[in-house]
Design a protein around this motif. Structure first.
Motif, PDB file in Angstrom:
ATOM      1  N   THR A  68      43.329  44.114  31.501  1.00 12.61           N
ATOM      2  CA  THR A  68      43.369  44.571  30.112  1.00 12.61           C
ATOM      3  C   THR A  68      42.454  43.760  29.203  1.00 12.61           C
ATOM      4  OG1 THR A  68      45.270  43.202  29.490  1.00 12.61           O
ATOM      5  CG2 THR A  68      45.738  45.417  30.350  1.00 12.61           C
ATOM      6  N   ARG A  69      42.094  42.558  29.667  1.00 14.64           N
ATOM      7  CA  ARG A  69      41.160  41.730  28.885  1.00 14.64           C
ATOM      8  C   ARG A  69      40.400  40.824  29.843  1.00 14.64           C
ATOM      9  NH1 ARG A  69      40.187  40.492  23.583  1.00 14.64           N
ATOM     10  NH2 ARG A  69      39.374  38.427  23.197  1.00 14.64           N
ATOM     11  N   THR A  70      39.242  41.299  30.282  1.00 12.39           N
ATOM     12  CA  THR A  70      38.419  40.539  31.219  1.00 12.39           C
ATOM     13  C   THR A  70      37.737  39.384  30.484  1.00 12.39           C
ATOM     14  OG1 THR A  70      36.486  41.939  30.872  1.00 12.39           O
ATOM     15  CG2 THR A  70      38.023  42.612  32.618  1.00 12.39           C
ATOM     16  N   ALA A  71      36.960  38.595  31.200  1.00 17.14           N
ATOM     17  CA  ALA A  71      36.313  37.416  30.623  1.00 17.14           C
ATOM     18  C   ALA A  71      35.411  37.751  29.439  1.00 17.14           C
ATOM     19  CB  ALA A  71      35.520  36.674  31.687  1.00 17.14           C
ATOM     20  N   ASP A  72      34.842  38.951  29.418  1.00 16.46           N
ATOM     21  CA  ASP A  72      33.979  39.314  28.292  1.00 16.46           C
ATOM     22  C   ASP A  72      34.756  40.015  27.179  1.00 16.46           C
ATOM     23  OD1 ASP A  72      34.375  41.913  29.177  1.00 16.46           O
ATOM     24  OD2 ASP A  72      32.282  42.264  29.714  1.00 16.46           O
ATOM     25  N   GLY A  73      36.080  40.071  27.311  1.00 12.48           N
ATOM     26  CA  GLY A  73      36.923  40.653  26.273  1.00 12.48           C
ATOM     27  C   GLY A  73      37.174  42.138  26.416  1.00 12.48           C
ATOM     28  N   SER A  74      36.543  42.761  27.398  1.00 12.90           N
ATOM     29  CA  SER A  74      36.715  44.204  27.569  1.00 12.90           C
ATOM     30  C   SER A  74      37.856  44.506  28.530  1.00 12.90           C
ATOM     31  CB  SER A  74      35.415  44.823  28.094  1.00 12.90           C
ATOM     32  OG  SER A  74      35.135  44.329  29.392  1.00 12.90           O
ATOM     33  N   GLU A  75      38.275  45.740  28.537  1.00 11.83           N
ATOM     34  CA  GLU A  75      39.280  46.228  29.476  1.00 11.83           C
ATOM     35  C   GLU A  75      38.554  46.945  30.613  1.00 11.83           C
ATOM     36  OE1 GLU A  75      43.231  49.121  29.494  1.00 11.83           O
ATOM     37  OE2 GLU A  75      42.289  48.586  27.613  1.00 11.83           O
ATOM     38  N   ILE A  76      39.130  46.879  31.810  1.00 15.77           N
ATOM     39  CA  ILE A  76      38.545  47.595  32.938  1.00 15.77           C
ATOM     40  C   ILE A  76      39.637  48.395  33.629  1.00 15.77           C
ATOM     41  CG2 ILE A  76      38.797  45.686  34.596  1.00 15.77           C
ATOM     42  CD1 ILE A  76      35.982  46.614  35.715  1.00 15.77           C
ATOM     43  N   SER A  77      39.338  49.628  33.952  1.00 17.76           N
ATOM     44  CA  SER A  77      40.297  50.485  34.652  1.00 17.76           C
ATOM     45  C   SER A  77      40.277  50.179  36.143  1.00 17.76           C
ATOM     46  CB  SER A  77      39.943  51.961  34.432  1.00 17.76           C
ATOM     47  OG  SER A  77      38.739  52.276  35.122  1.00 17.76           O
ATOM     48  N   GLY A  78      41.278  50.647  36.829  1.00 16.51           N
ATOM     49  CA  GLY A  78      41.317  50.491  38.283  1.00 16.51           C
ATOM     50  C   GLY A  78      40.139  51.168  38.951  1.00 16.51           C
ATOM     51  N   ARG A  79      39.786  52.346  38.479  1.00 14.87           N
ATOM     52  CA  ARG A  79      38.636  53.061  39.044  1.00 14.87           C
ATOM     53  C   ARG A  79      37.329  52.308  38.812  1.00 14.87           C
ATOM     54  NH1 ARG A  79      39.699  57.906  41.084  1.00 14.87           N
ATOM     55  NH2 ARG A  79      41.607  58.959  40.446  1.00 14.87           N
ATOM     56  N   ALA A  80      37.157  51.784  37.607  1.00 17.00           N
ATOM     57  CA  ALA A  80      35.926  51.042  37.296  1.00 17.00           C
ATOM     58  C   ALA A  80      35.860  49.748  38.106  1.00 17.00           C
ATOM     59  CB  ALA A  80      35.846  50.747  35.804  1.00 17.00           C
ATOM     60  N   LEU A  81      36.985  49.075  38.252  1.00 18.93           N
ATOM     61  CA  LEU A  81      37.018  47.843  39.047  1.00 18.93           C
ATOM     62  C   LEU A  81      36.678  48.149  40.501  1.00 18.93           C
ATOM     63  CD1 LEU A  81      37.543  44.840  39.380  1.00 18.93           C
ATOM     64  CD2 LEU A  81      40.003  45.346  39.497  1.00 18.93           C
ATOM     65  N   ALA A  82      37.293  49.186  41.040  1.00 25.48           N
ATOM     66  CA  ALA A  82      37.011  49.569  42.428  1.00 25.48           C
ATOM     67  C   ALA A  82      35.541  49.911  42.607  1.00 25.48           C
ATOM     68  CB  ALA A  82      37.891  50.755  42.831  1.00 25.48           C
ATOM     69  N   THR A  97      42.612  51.258  46.928  1.00 23.02           N
ATOM     70  CA  THR A  97      42.829  49.843  47.255  1.00 23.02           C
ATOM     71  C   THR A  97      43.324  49.093  46.033  1.00 23.02           C
ATOM     72  OG1 THR A  97      41.126  49.902  48.968  1.00 23.02           O
ATOM     73  CG2 THR A  97      41.730  47.733  48.102  1.00 23.02           C
ATOM     74  N   ILE A  98      42.712  49.326  44.896  1.00 24.98           N
ATOM     75  CA  ILE A  98      43.153  48.672  43.654  1.00 24.98           C
ATOM     76  C   ILE A  98      44.560  49.140  43.304  1.00 24.98           C
ATOM     77  CG2 ILE A  98      42.732  48.402  41.172  1.00 24.98           C
ATOM     78  CD1 ILE A  98      40.741  46.853  42.928  1.00 24.98           C
ATOM     79  N   GLU A  99      44.812  50.440  43.410  1.00 26.92           N
ATOM     80  CA  GLU A  99      46.159  50.952  43.117  1.00 26.92           C
ATOM     81  C   GLU A  99      47.196  50.324  44.044  1.00 26.92           C
ATOM     82  OE1 GLU A  99      47.332  52.810  40.542  1.00 26.92           O
ATOM     83  OE2 GLU A  99      45.309  52.406  39.837  1.00 26.92           O
ATOM     84  N   GLY A 100      46.860  50.181  45.327  1.00 34.37           N
ATOM     85  CA  GLY A 100      47.773  49.547  46.271  1.00 34.37           C
ATOM     86  C   GLY A 100      48.054  48.104  45.911  1.00 34.37           C
ATOM     87  N   LEU A 101      47.028  47.388  45.471  1.00 35.12           N
ATOM     88  CA  LEU A 101      47.225  46.005  45.038  1.00 35.12           C
ATOM     89  C   LEU A 101      48.109  45.933  43.801  1.00 35.12           C
ATOM     90  CD1 LEU A 101      43.591  44.690  45.566  1.00 35.12           C
ATOM     91  CD2 LEU A 101      45.637  43.936  46.818  1.00 35.12           C
ATOM     92  N   LEU A 102      47.869  46.827  42.853  1.00 36.44           N
ATOM     93  CA  LEU A 102      48.631  46.799  41.609  1.00 36.44           C
ATOM     94  C   LEU A 102      50.100  47.178  41.802  1.00 36.44           C
ATOM     95  CD1 LEU A 102      45.996  48.354  39.195  1.00 36.44           C
ATOM     96  CD2 LEU A 102      46.726  45.952  39.306  1.00 36.44           C
ATOM     97  N   ASN A 103      50.383  48.069  42.754  1.00 35.21           N
ATOM     98  CA  ASN A 103      51.772  48.479  42.941  1.00 35.21           C
ATOM     99  C   ASN A 103      52.479  47.710  44.057  1.00 35.21           C
ATOM    100  OD1 ASN A 103      51.208  49.754  45.418  1.00 35.21           O
ATOM    101  ND2 ASN A 103      50.776  51.704  44.425  1.00 35.21           N
ATOM    102  N   GLY A 104      51.774  46.754  44.677  1.00 35.13           N
ATOM    103  CA  GLY A 104      52.392  45.900  45.680  1.00 35.13           C
ATOM    104  C   GLY A 104      52.419  46.458  47.085  1.00 35.13           C
ATOM    105  N   LYS A 105      51.886  47.658  47.293  1.00 34.59           N
ATOM    106  CA  LYS A 105      51.871  48.239  48.639  1.00 34.59           C
ATOM    107  C   LYS A 105      50.813  47.586  49.518  1.00 34.59           C
ATOM    108  CE  LYS A 105      53.913  52.636  47.493  1.00 34.59           C
ATOM    109  NZ  LYS A 105      53.779  54.080  47.484  1.00 34.59           N
ATOM    110  N   THR A 106      49.747  47.103  48.904  1.00 37.64           N
ATOM    111  CA  THR A 106      48.709  46.363  49.610  1.00 37.64           C
ATOM    112  C   THR A 106      48.781  44.931  49.117  1.00 37.64           C
ATOM    113  OG1 THR A 106      47.304  48.314  49.711  1.00 37.64           O
ATOM    114  CG2 THR A 106      46.220  46.201  50.044  1.00 37.64           C
ATOM    115  N   ARG A 107      48.839  43.980  50.051  1.00 36.04           N
ATOM    116  CA  ARG A 107      49.002  42.589  49.634  1.00 36.04           C
ATOM    117  C   ARG A 107      47.805  41.710  49.940  1.00 36.04           C
ATOM    118  NH1 ARG A 107      55.004  42.611  51.672  1.00 36.04           N
ATOM    119  NH2 ARG A 107      55.942  43.609  49.874  1.00 36.04           N
ATOM    120  N   THR A 108      47.001  42.090  50.916  1.00 33.80           N
ATOM    121  CA  THR A 108      45.870  41.239  51.274  1.00 33.80           C
ATOM    122  C   THR A 108      44.569  42.032  51.309  1.00 33.80           C
ATOM    123  OG1 THR A 108      46.100  41.555  53.669  1.00 33.80           O
ATOM    124  CG2 THR A 108      47.358  39.737  52.683  1.00 33.80           C
TER     125      THR A 108
END
Length: 91
Positions: free
Chosen positions: A20-34, A43-54
């Motif tokens: 919600t607030r990256t180092a440059d102050g902007s927000e990034i969506s899961g899709r944009a991060l991926a 993969t990002i969704e799995g990390l965020l919801n705990g289904k993917t851990r590593t």
């Protein structure tokens, strides 16, 4: 051949907060991060919801690079003290 180390995401909610607030102050969506990391959005969704851990070390590092933090803020290398829940069982 040496297998790339895997890193365990310590706190999925912290990743969500940092998005919600990256180092440059902007927000990034899961899709944009991926997209920026070069991994599937799921993969990002799995990390965020705990289904993917590593994730492989390079993915963990790239996620941190994109959001602007040190890898140790979110991830721990798997091993004796941090199990790799996504590892394949030995044959």
């Amino acid at each position: 051949m040496t297998r790339e180390p895997r890193y365990a995401l310590l706190k999925p909610h912290t990743l969500r907060d940092l998005m919600t607030r990256t180092a440059d102050g902007s927000e990034i969506s899961g899709r944009a991060l991926a997209s920026a990391v070069g991994i599937p959005h799921g993969t990002i969704e799995g990390l965020l919801n705990g289904k993917t851990r590593t994730q492989p070390a390079h993915v963990a590092r790239d996620i941190c690079r994109v959001i602007g933090i040190d890898v140790g803020c979110l991830w721990a290398e798997t091993g004796r003290k941090v199990p790799d829940d996504n590892a394949e069982a030995p044959a």
